[in-house]
Design a protein around this motif. Structure first.
Motif, PDB file in Angstrom:
ATOM      1  N   GLY A  76      -5.928  -3.740   4.780  1.00 39.94           N
ATOM      2  CA  GLY A  76      -6.420  -2.373   4.703  1.00 39.94           C
ATOM      3  C   GLY A  76      -5.650  -1.444   3.801  1.00 39.94           C
ATOM      4  N   ALA A  77      -4.595  -1.905   3.143  1.00 42.40           N
ATOM      5  CA  ALA A  77      -3.807  -1.019   2.280  1.00 42.40           C
ATOM      6  C   ALA A  77      -3.921  -1.402   0.812  1.00 42.40           C
ATOM      7  N   GLN A  78      -4.949  -2.108   0.450  1.00 42.44           N
ATOM      8  CA  GLN A  78      -5.103  -2.535  -0.928  1.00 42.44           C
ATOM      9  C   GLN A  78      -5.805  -1.475  -1.753  1.00 42.44           C
ATOM     10  N   LEU A  79      -5.272  -1.237  -2.954  1.00 42.11           N
ATOM     11  CA  LEU A  79      -5.883  -0.335  -3.938  1.00 42.11           C
ATOM     12  C   LEU A  79      -6.157   1.055  -3.364  1.00 42.11           C
ATOM     13  N   LEU A  80      -5.227   1.560  -2.590  1.00 45.67           N
ATOM     14  CA  LEU A  80      -5.348   2.927  -2.081  1.00 45.67           C
ATOM     15  C   LEU A  80      -5.048   3.908  -3.204  1.00 45.67           C
ATOM     16  N   PRO A  82      -3.798   7.478  -5.199  1.00 46.19           N
ATOM     17  CA  PRO A  82      -2.627   8.338  -5.015  1.00 46.19           C
ATOM     18  C   PRO A  82      -2.872   9.398  -3.939  1.00 46.19           C
ATOM     19  N   LEU A  83      -1.778   9.869  -3.342  1.00 49.07           N
ATOM     20  CA  LEU A  83      -1.768  10.867  -2.273  1.00 49.07           C
ATOM     21  C   LEU A  83      -2.383  10.348  -0.987  1.00 49.07           C
ATOM     22  N   SER A  84      -2.531   9.028  -0.876  1.00 52.23           N
ATOM     23  CA  SER A  84      -2.957   8.461   0.391  1.00 52.23           C
ATOM     24  C   SER A  84      -1.827   8.587   1.413  1.00 52.23           C
ATOM     25  N   PRO A  85      -2.140   8.668   2.709  1.00 53.62           N
ATOM     26  CA  PRO A  85      -1.082   8.793   3.726  1.00 53.62           C
ATOM     27  C   PRO A  85      -0.067   7.648   3.622  1.00 53.62           C
ATOM     28  N   GLY A  86       1.192   7.998   3.367  1.00 55.49           N
ATOM     29  CA  GLY A  86       2.255   7.011   3.273  1.00 55.49           C
ATOM     30  C   GLY A  86       2.407   6.375   1.906  1.00 55.49           C
ATOM     31  N   TYR A  87       1.500   6.672   0.972  1.00 57.47           N
ATOM     32  CA  TYR A  87       1.557   6.061  -0.364  1.00 57.47           C
ATOM     33  C   TYR A  87       1.305   7.142  -1.406  1.00 57.47           C
ATOM     34  N   LEU A  88       2.384   7.740  -1.897  1.00 56.12           N
ATOM     35  CA  LEU A  88       2.273   8.893  -2.788  1.00 56.12           C
ATOM     36  C   LEU A  88       1.538   8.558  -4.085  1.00 56.12           C
ATOM     37  N   LEU A  89       1.839   7.402  -4.670  1.00 61.87           N
ATOM     38  CA  LEU A  89       1.205   6.999  -5.934  1.00 61.87           C
ATOM     39  C   LEU A  89       0.171   5.896  -5.745  1.00 61.87           C
ATOM     40  N   GLY A  90      -0.220   5.612  -4.502  1.00 61.95           N
ATOM     41  CA  GLY A  90      -1.223   4.604  -4.238  1.00 61.95           C
ATOM     42  C   GLY A  90      -0.624   3.213  -4.113  1.00 61.95           C
ATOM     43  N   THR A  91      -1.492   2.221  -4.017  1.00 63.14           N
ATOM     44  CA  THR A  91      -1.075   0.823  -3.873  1.00 63.14           C
ATOM     45  C   THR A  91      -1.808  -0.040  -4.888  1.00 63.14           C
ATOM     46  N   ASP A  92      -1.312  -1.275  -5.068  1.00 67.24           N
ATOM     47  CA  ASP A  92      -1.951  -2.202  -5.992  1.00 67.24           C
ATOM     48  C   ASP A  92      -2.860  -3.153  -5.228  1.00 67.24           C
ATOM     49  N   ASP A  93      -3.325  -4.202  -5.920  1.00 66.58           N
ATOM     50  CA  ASP A  93      -4.280  -5.116  -5.300  1.00 66.58           C
ATOM     51  C   ASP A  93      -3.646  -5.971  -4.213  1.00 66.58           C
ATOM     52  N   GLN A  94      -2.314  -6.008  -4.137  1.00 64.62           N
ATOM     53  CA  GLN A  94      -1.629  -6.752  -3.078  1.00 64.62           C
ATOM     54  C   GLN A  94      -1.191  -5.844  -1.930  1.00 64.62           C
ATOM     55  N   GLY A  95      -1.592  -4.588  -1.984  1.00 64.53           N
ATOM     56  CA  GLY A  95      -1.202  -3.654  -0.947  1.00 64.53           C
ATOM     57  C   GLY A  95       0.237  -3.177  -1.052  1.00 64.53           C
ATOM     58  N   ARG A  96       0.864  -3.339  -2.226  1.00 65.67           N
ATOM     59  CA  ARG A  96       2.250  -2.928  -2.411  1.00 65.67           C
ATOM     60  C   ARG A  96       2.306  -1.493  -2.908  1.00 65.67           C
ATOM     61  N   ASP A  97       3.287  -0.750  -2.411  1.00 66.80           N
ATOM     62  CA  ASP A  97       3.449   0.653  -2.761  1.00 66.80           C
ATOM     63  C   ASP A  97       3.892   0.769  -4.223  1.00 66.80           C
ATOM     64  N   ILE A  98       3.110   1.465  -5.042  1.00 68.32           N
ATOM     65  CA  ILE A  98       3.410   1.585  -6.463  1.00 68.32           C
ATOM     66  C   ILE A  98       4.679   2.392  -6.683  1.00 68.32           C
ATOM     67  N   LEU A  99       4.896   3.445  -5.909  1.00 70.06           N
ATOM     68  CA  LEU A  99       6.102   4.254  -6.069  1.00 70.06           C
ATOM     69  C   LEU A  99       7.357   3.424  -5.816  1.00 70.06           C
TER      70      LEU A  99
END
Length: 309
Positions: A76-80, A82-99
């Motif tokens: 559920g955390a894939q490709l979120l 930016p500014l998503s809850p807990g992920y300031l710059l969003g996530t990638d296709d593996q659900g990893r925090d870009i920031l």
């Protein structure tokens, strides 16, 4: 210079004295004057601030990163965005925090830059000063070797070397270093040829100094200011070459958070999930801009023609 905070009156007068009482005072005075000239350039201070932030982020990455740079959340955390809850710059296709990946990737970028500078600057300085001072067949051989390396574009030669050595950040550093030293050698040779027949070099030789001592103690220091400026200005190009190798899969290997590799993994989503590739691209842009601004400031502050004005 009026905008630069002044040192205490006595200290400032001691540093700016036109009759230094020791070599240490003379060196500190020159360094202080260079700093005043550098600090009078607002853009140079902006670049310096960018590089200081890069160093601090790299040093405290484990504290600053809110998430793991390599472990993602596939539920559920894939490709979120930016500014998503807990992920300031969003996530990638593996659900990893870009920031978090950008923060830890700053360590790789800073490591590559420092290692390449430590390897290439001394090699280029040594080759250039020896060739310029010795002349004759020594100069011819060293400069023809330099011309061979200059005949190939840096990225193409780096790609060939990495392909031969194998992918990896260590091999990428070696490849970039091998392709980056020739311009420093050319610059050092030109400056050495301009000073090798000067009166003070002749005086040093008359005092019995060996050619090795003349080159190491008297010629090389004359080339340092230009070398520092050139290295700083070249850092942006080194970052781009490292990112290009990472983009092609020849630099740092997954799951390392290398900025070029992050752009490569995000190019599949560039139209819909633009942030995956854009955020590391912006990081490369900002850091490269910082090095260029600092290099321009150093060029103005260390220019001997400016110092005499």
């Amino acid at each position: 210079m009026t905008d630069v905070p002044a040192a205490p009156r006595s200290t400032r007068a001691w540093l700016l004295s036109d009759r230094p009482q020791s070599r240490a005072q003379a060196r500190l005075g020159r360094a202080y004057i260079s700093w005043l000239r550098f600090a009078s350039n607002p853009l140079a201070l902006v670049g310096l601030a960018i590089l200081l932030v890069l160093v601090l982020v790299a040093a405290f990455a484990n504290i600053l990163a809110p998430h793991s740079p390599t472990a993602g959340d596939l539920a559920g955390a894939q490709l979120l965005p930016p500014l998503s809850p807990g992920y300031l710059l969003g996530t990638d296709d593996q659900g990893r925090d870009i920031l978090s990946r950008l923060i830890h990737g700053s360590r790789l970028t800073l490591t590559v830059v420092l290692l390449v500078a430590v390897i290439t600057a001394p090699v280029g300085l040594l080759v250039g000063t020896v060739a310029g001072y010795a002349g004759g067949w020594v100069d011819g051989v060293l400069m023809r070797i330099t011309d061979i390396f200059l005949a190939f574009p840096k990225l193409v030669l780096a790609l060939a070397l990495v392909a031969a050595l194998g992918p990896g950040i260590e091999n990428a550093v070696i490849a970039i270093a091998v392709t980056s030293w020739p311009p420093y050698a050319r610059m050092a040779r030109a400056e050495t040829m301009a000073v090798r027949h000067s009166d003070y070099i002749a005086a040093v030789r008359l005092m019995g100094a060996s050619p090795v001592r003349v080159v190491l103690r008297h010629v090389m220091p004359m080339c340092l200011s230009s070398l520092i400026v050139r290295v700083t200005l070249d850092m942006a190009g080194i970052i781009l070459i490292a990112a290009g190798l990472g983009f092609l899969g020849l630099g740092a290997q997954p799951p390392s958070p290398e900025w070029g590799a992050m752009i490569a993994s995000g190019r599949r989503f560039i139209l819909d999930q633009w942030w995956v590739a854009t955020m590391p691209g912006m990081a490369i842009l900002i850091v490269s801009l910082g090095f260029n601004l600092v290099g321009d400031g150093l060029r103005d502050s260390l220019d001997p023609r400016e110092a005499g004005q």
